[in-house]
Design an enzyme around this catalytic site. Structure first.
Site, PDB file in Angstrom:
ATOM      1  CB  ILE A  66      -0.982  -0.058   1.205  1.00  0.00           C
ATOM      2  CG1 ILE A  66      -1.908  -1.100   1.118  1.00  0.00           C
ATOM      3  CG2 ILE A  66      -1.795   1.351   1.149  1.00  0.00           C
ATOM      4  CD1 ILE A  66      -2.855  -1.176   2.206  1.00  0.00           C
ATOM      5  CG  HIS A  67       2.439   2.634  -3.692  1.00  0.00           C
ATOM      6  ND1 HIS A  67       1.860   3.354  -4.760  1.00  0.00           N
ATOM      7  CD2 HIS A  67       1.898   1.274  -4.048  1.00  0.00           C
ATOM      8  CE1 HIS A  67       1.434   2.699  -5.747  1.00  0.00           C
ATOM      9  NE2 HIS A  67       1.281   1.473  -5.464  1.00  0.00           N
ATOM     10  CB  ALA A  68       1.734   7.750  -1.984  1.00  0.00           C
TER      11      ALA A  68
ATOM     12  CB  ALA B  29      -2.507   4.936   0.869  1.00  0.00           C
TER      13      ALA B  29
END
Length: 87
Positions: A14-16, A19
């Site tokens: 789960i990255h920017a 997210a």
């Protein structure tokens, strides 16, 4: 309370970007929505909280929603995660 367990398949976890999509979706609901990974709990309406979970590929995440629109919230979050190819 309604909950589901999903497995992260994105190599970046789960990255920017995903997210941000998750928090935008979660903010549409009145229910409290939490992500739980390895005993750590994060509010799905907080971008910083989600990223701080450091959820990686192959992590199993429990997504819990509690409130009047909990079923819709879970369905919406799950859809966003599938569309973002996280799960």
């Amino acid at each position: 309370m309604k909950s589901i367990i999903v497995k992260i398949v994105d190599p970046l976890g789960i990255h920017a970007r995903p997210a941000s999509r998750i928090t935008n979706e979660a903010s549409k609901y009145q229910s409290d929505i939490n992500f739980i990974v390895d005993g750590k709990i994060a509010n799905a309406k907080s971008l910083i909280n989600l990223i701080s979970l450091a959820a990686k590929e192959k992590n199993k995440i429990e997504i819990q929603a509690t409130g009047t629109d909990e079923e819709a919230a879970i369905a919406g979050i799950e859809k966003v995660m599938k569309d973002s190819k996280l799960i």
